[in-house]
Each structure stands twice: as C-alpha cells, then as structure tokens.
Design an enzyme around this catalytic site. Structure first.
Site, PDB file in Angstrom:
ATOM      1  N   ALA A  66     -66.126  60.832  13.659  1.00  0.00           N
ATOM      2  CA  ALA A  66     -65.272  61.594  14.611  1.00  0.00           C
ATOM      3  C   ALA A  66     -65.111  60.851  15.646  1.00  0.00           C
ATOM      4  O   ALA A  66     -65.751  59.798  16.162  1.00  0.00           O
ATOM      5  CB  ALA A  66     -66.008  62.954  14.788  1.00  0.00           C
ATOM      6  N   GLY A 111     -68.489  61.147  10.541  1.00  0.00           N
ATOM      7  CA  GLY A 111     -67.326  62.085   9.728  1.00  0.00           C
ATOM      8  C   GLY A 111     -66.659  61.281   8.845  1.00  0.00           C
ATOM      9  O   GLY A 111     -66.198  61.981   7.868  1.00  0.00           O
ATOM     10  N   GLU A 114     -68.788  61.587   5.705  1.00  0.00           N
ATOM     11  CA  GLU A 114     -68.781  62.843   5.312  1.00  0.00           C
ATOM     12  C   GLU A 114     -67.495  63.376   4.941  1.00  0.00           C
ATOM     13  O   GLU A 114     -67.621  63.919   3.592  1.00  0.00           O
ATOM     14  CB  GLU A 114     -68.979  63.911   6.631  1.00  0.00           C
ATOM     15  CG  GLU A 114     -70.337  63.567   7.144  1.00  0.00           C
ATOM     16  CD  GLU A 114     -70.608  64.264   8.546  1.00  0.00           C
ATOM     17  OE1 GLU A 114     -69.816  63.920   9.520  1.00  0.00           O
ATOM     18  OE2 GLU A 114     -71.345  65.298   8.543  1.00  0.00           O
ATOM     19  N   GLU A 134     -75.118  59.423  13.730  1.00  0.00           N
ATOM     20  CA  GLU A 134     -74.841  60.366  14.719  1.00  0.00           C
ATOM     21  C   GLU A 134     -76.259  60.280  15.828  1.00  0.00           C
ATOM     22  O   GLU A 134     -75.968  60.415  16.758  1.00  0.00           O
ATOM     23  CB  GLU A 134     -74.788  61.424  14.226  1.00  0.00           C
ATOM     24  CG  GLU A 134     -73.354  61.703  13.722  1.00  0.00           C
ATOM     25  CD  GLU A 134     -73.379  61.413  12.294  1.00  0.00           C
ATOM     26  OE1 GLU A 134     -73.920  60.875  11.535  1.00  0.00           O
ATOM     27  OE2 GLU A 134     -72.046  61.982  11.647  1.00  0.00           O
TER      28      GLU A 134
HETATM   29  C1  HXC Z   1     -63.408  56.743  18.864  1.00  0.00           C
HETATM   30  C2  HXC Z   1     -63.886  54.416  17.936  1.00  0.00           C
HETATM   31  C3  HXC Z   1     -64.822  54.905  17.138  1.00  0.00           C
HETATM   32  C4  HXC Z   1     -65.204  56.360  16.824  1.00  0.00           C
HETATM   33  C5  HXC Z   1     -64.629  52.719  16.837  1.00  0.00           C
HETATM   34  N1  HXC Z   1     -63.864  53.078  17.769  1.00  0.00           N
HETATM   35  N2  HXC Z   1     -65.255  53.768  16.206  1.00  0.00           N
HETATM   36  N3  HXC Z   1     -63.407  55.221  18.790  1.00  0.00           N
HETATM   37  N4  HXC Z   1     -64.378  56.967  17.816  1.00  0.00           N
HETATM   38  N5  HXC Z   1     -65.802  56.892  16.066  1.00  0.00           N
HETATM   39  C6  HXC Z   1     -62.760  52.389  18.619  1.00  0.00           C
HETATM   40  C7  HXC Z   1     -63.734  51.373  19.667  1.00  0.00           C
HETATM   41  O1  HXC Z   1     -64.139  52.151  20.759  1.00  0.00           O
HETATM   42  C8  HXC Z   1     -62.943  50.263  19.897  1.00  0.00           C
HETATM   43  O2  HXC Z   1     -61.933  50.752  20.726  1.00  0.00           O
HETATM   44  C9  HXC Z   1     -62.183  50.183  18.642  1.00  0.00           C
HETATM   45  O3  HXC Z   1     -62.193  51.264  17.899  1.00  0.00           O
HETATM   46  C10 HXC Z   1     -62.810  48.999  17.887  1.00  0.00           C
HETATM   47  O4  HXC Z   1     -64.261  49.129  17.434  1.00  0.00           O
HETATM   48  P1  HXC Z   1     -65.299  48.243  18.072  1.00  0.00           P
HETATM   49  O5  HXC Z   1     -66.490  48.799  18.267  1.00  0.00           O
HETATM   50  O6  HXC Z   1     -64.700  47.319  19.194  1.00  0.00           O
HETATM   51  O7  HXC Z   1     -65.304  47.291  16.772  1.00  0.00           O
HETATM   52  P2  HXC Z   1     -66.581  46.554  16.006  1.00  0.00           P
HETATM   53  O8  HXC Z   1     -67.325  45.863  17.099  1.00  0.00           O
HETATM   54  O9  HXC Z   1     -66.073  45.627  14.943  1.00  0.00           O
HETATM   55  O10 HXC Z   1     -67.629  47.956  15.632  1.00  0.00           O
HETATM   56  C11 HXC Z   1     -67.026  48.662  14.615  1.00  0.00           C
HETATM   57  C12 HXC Z   1     -68.032  49.811  14.325  1.00  0.00           C
HETATM   58  C13 HXC Z   1     -68.226  50.383  15.661  1.00  0.00           C
HETATM   59  C14 HXC Z   1     -69.519  49.300  13.799  1.00  0.00           C
HETATM   60  C15 HXC Z   1     -67.473  50.867  13.522  1.00  0.00           C
HETATM   61  O11 HXC Z   1     -67.100  50.779  16.334  1.00  0.00           O
HETATM   62  C16 HXC Z   1     -68.842  51.806  15.680  1.00  0.00           C
HETATM   63  O12 HXC Z   1     -70.199  51.595  15.810  1.00  0.00           O
HETATM   64  N6  HXC Z   1     -68.338  52.913  15.976  1.00  0.00           N
HETATM   65  C17 HXC Z   1     -68.917  54.167  16.038  1.00  0.00           C
HETATM   66  C18 HXC Z   1     -69.444  54.674  14.775  1.00  0.00           C
HETATM   67  C19 HXC Z   1     -69.906  56.111  14.863  1.00  0.00           C
HETATM   68  O13 HXC Z   1     -71.092  56.151  15.654  1.00  0.00           O
HETATM   69  N7  HXC Z   1     -69.643  56.912  14.118  1.00  0.00           N
HETATM   70  C20 HXC Z   1     -70.177  58.397  14.343  1.00  0.00           C
HETATM   71  C21 HXC Z   1     -69.356  59.039  15.090  1.00  0.00           C
HETATM   72  S1  HXC Z   1     -69.972  60.588  15.292  1.00  0.00           S
HETATM   73  P3  HXC Z   1     -61.397  49.651  22.042  1.00  0.00           P
HETATM   74  O14 HXC Z   1     -60.365  50.732  22.795  1.00  0.00           O
HETATM   75  O15 HXC Z   1     -62.626  49.348  22.805  1.00  0.00           O
HETATM   76  O16 HXC Z   1     -60.897  48.877  21.365  1.00  0.00           O
HETATM   77  C22 HXC Z   1     -69.396  61.654  14.277  1.00  0.00           C
HETATM   78  C23 HXC Z   1     -69.764  63.021  13.910  1.00  0.00           C
HETATM   79  C24 HXC Z   1     -69.224  63.780  13.053  1.00  0.00           C
HETATM   80  O17 HXC Z   1     -68.645  61.068  13.163  1.00  0.00           O
HETATM   81  C25 HXC Z   1     -69.375  65.277  13.089  1.00  0.00           C
HETATM   82  C26 HXC Z   1     -68.371  66.025  14.190  1.00  0.00           C
HETATM   83  C27 HXC Z   1     -68.651  67.274  14.384  1.00  0.00           C
END
Ligand code: HXC
Length: 260
Positions: A66, A111, A114, A134
């Site tokens: 998400a 997400g 999921e 998460e």
């Molecule tokens: C918003 C995101 C994002 C996310 C990545 N980006 N994941 N933006 N939401 N979930 C954006 C980064 O901010 C960055 O933007 C660009 O995408 C590239 O990501 P990087 O981190 O620079 O790339 P990399 O180093 O290759 O790492 C990839 C990654 C990492 C491992 C996927 O981005 C990451 O850990 N992302 C978050 C994963 C996460 O925690 N997902 C769960 C979310 S909570 P910029 O602008 O800086 O280029 C969830 C809850 C669901 O899903 C239920 C809700 C009710």
C-alpha cells in the site's frame, strides 16, 4: 472508465491488468484500488475475458505494498476505511468467477503480497520477493494478509513472515507454497498466458464451478463442503460441455467446449 493507474490489455480471451505506478513501485493508493475494483466489476461481465492476469509495470516490482506516503497521515478511522476498501478489492478478485493469475514480476510486499494472495494462482519471476513487512512500519497487514497467508502456507510460516517482516526470494516462496512456480523474468507473462490458454481450452462452466467449490468449500467444514461439491458436480451435468467432454473422450478425439 479510463484508468490513471492501470493498463488493460486483452487478447485471445486473456485480459492482463497491469498496475502502472512505476515511480512508486506500483504501490496501491486509494485511486488504484478504486480502479481495480471497477476493472474487476467490468471484467466479471466482459465476454472477451475468460482468464485475468495481474502484473506490475516495469521489471522491479509487482506491487511494493500500500502507498506509505498516502497512509502516513491517515486518522484511525480513515485507516480502517482504507483497509476495508482493500478487503473489498481482494474480495472482488477472489470471488471473480473467472480464474485470476498473479504474474509476480519483482517485489510483492505488504498489500502487494496480499493482492497476490487474493489471486487463484501465483507465478513468480526469478527476481520475485514476497513479504509482509508491515511491522517495520509499526502496523500489521490490512488487506487480508493475516488471514489468507496463514490459510495458504500455514500458521507457523505465515507468522514467521508477518512477525519478522523478512522477505523471501522466489525459490523460498515456491518451497513454502506461496508461489505455484518460478520462471525466468523474461518468460513470466508468456508462462502466465500459456497457463491461461490451457484453462481457456477447458469447459468454462467446469472451470467456474471448480473455483467456486474450492474457494467456498474451504470456508466450511469438510462434510458440508463435500455436500456442496456434489451439488456443483451435479450441476455440471446440466451443461453441453459435460456431454461434449465425455463424448469426445469415448470417441478418442479432442473436446470442443463451447462454454455452454
Ligand atoms: C510508497 C513506495 C513504496 C510504497 C516503494 N516506494 N515502495 N512508495 N509506498 N509501499 C517508492 C520509494 O519511496 C521510492 O520513491 C521508489 O518507490 C523506489 O523505491 P526505493 O526504496 O528507492 O527502491 P529500492 O531501494 O530498490 O527498494 C525497493 C523496496 C523498498 C525494497 C520495495 O522501496 C521498500 O521497502 N518499500 C516499502 C515496502 C513496504 O513496506 N511495503 C508495505 C507497505 S504497508 P522515490 O520518490 O524516493 O523515488 C502495506 C499495508 C497494506 O502494504 C494494508 C493497508 C491497509
């Protein structure tokens, strides 16, 4: 409805839905979820769609979760609403009478994992990474991960992923039953389309009823589930496809199913 964050392609009965927010690793914001819901409502009725493939744009991410930037300042009630919207979308995918294949082309996190769990089958590219990270953000999975992951791979393995926030690579995702198969990234969509074509070659009522039997049966006790299966089994005999399928076998020829 024209979509901002989705690309939709259709050929030979296969509709590919591409989540298209590559700058945010295809993260799911509210608009993307609303568009996905709208797409599934449409595709459920769409005569040109027999199987649906969901994938992410680019080569790095299926869906990285998400959208964290969009979630950051949500109030508790807004967060609950966002989770409910996600649940609703996963339900549209899961309950879709047509098979849905996730072609996981990179990170499937939070997400994104999921959403893959809401699909019927997951094919992983060799660069796929699955995880429920998460807890790293101080939250828990909110689009059904605590439930569907445990149902798919078992409570112990699901809890390990959810409590540690660790990612698993493609090989491990296959080993624990999260991915159905692993293929080289460049063969991912082709493999998903081949599987879709195999499914399309079968009687579409049988495919639909089989999905219904597995999905609904898992939610009830075995005795009732088997009873339910026998009702759906009986229903197959109301179709021309059953007659054609059995006739073709006995005549030693390929069945020509009409989906009727
Ligand atoms: C918003 C995101 C994002 C996310 C990545 N980006 N994941 N933006 N939401 N979930 C954006 C980064 O901010 C960055 O933007 C660009 O995408 C590239 O990501 P990087 O981190 O620079 O790339 P990399 O180093 O290759 O790492 C990839 C990654 C990492 C491992 C996927 O981005 C990451 O850990 N992302 C978050 C994963 C996460 O925690 N997902 C769960 C979310 S909570 P910029 O602008 O800086 O280029 C969830 C809850 C669901 O899903 C239920 C809700 C009710």
């Amino acid at each position: 409805m024209p979509y901002k964050n989705l690309l939709i392609e259709n050929e030979n009965g296969i509709t590919t839905v591409i989540i298209n927010r590559p700058k945010a690793m295809n993260a799911l914001n509210e608009l993307t979820l609303i568009e996905l819901q709208d797409a599934f409502i449409h595709l459920t009725e769409d005569k040109a769609t027999q199987v649906i493939i969901i994938t992410g744009s680019g080569e790095k991410a299926f869906i990285a979760g998400a959208d964290i930037a969009a979630m950051q300042s949500l109030t508790a009630l807004e967060a609950r609403q966002f989770a409910k919207l996600g649940h609703q979308v996963m339900r549209y995918i899961e309950a879709c009478p047509k098979p849905v294949i996730a072609a996981v082309n990179g990170f499937a996190l939070g997400g994104g994992c999921e959403l893959a769990l809401g699909c019927d089958i997951r094919i992983a590219a060799d660069n796929a990474r699955f995880g429920q990270p998460e807890v790293n953000l101080g939250i828990i999975p909110g689009f059904g991960g605590t439930q569907r992951l445990a149902r798919l791979i078992g409570k112990g393995r699901a809890l390990e992923l959810i409590l540690t926030g660790n990612m698993v690579d493609a090989a491990e995702s296959y080993r624990i039953g999260l991915a159905n198969k692993i293929v080289p990234q460049e063969q991912l969509l082709e493999t998903a389309k081949q599987m879709a074509t195999t499914i399309i070659s079968k009687g579409s009522y049988a495919v639909r009823l089989a999905k219904e039997a597995v999905r609904n049966g898992l939610e009830i006790d075995l005795e009732r589930a088997n009873q339910y299966e026998s009702e759906l089994f009986g229903l197959c005999f109301a179709t021309a496809d059953q007659k054609e399928g059995m006739e073709a076998f006995l005549e030693k020829r390929q069945a020509d199913f009409k989906g009727a």
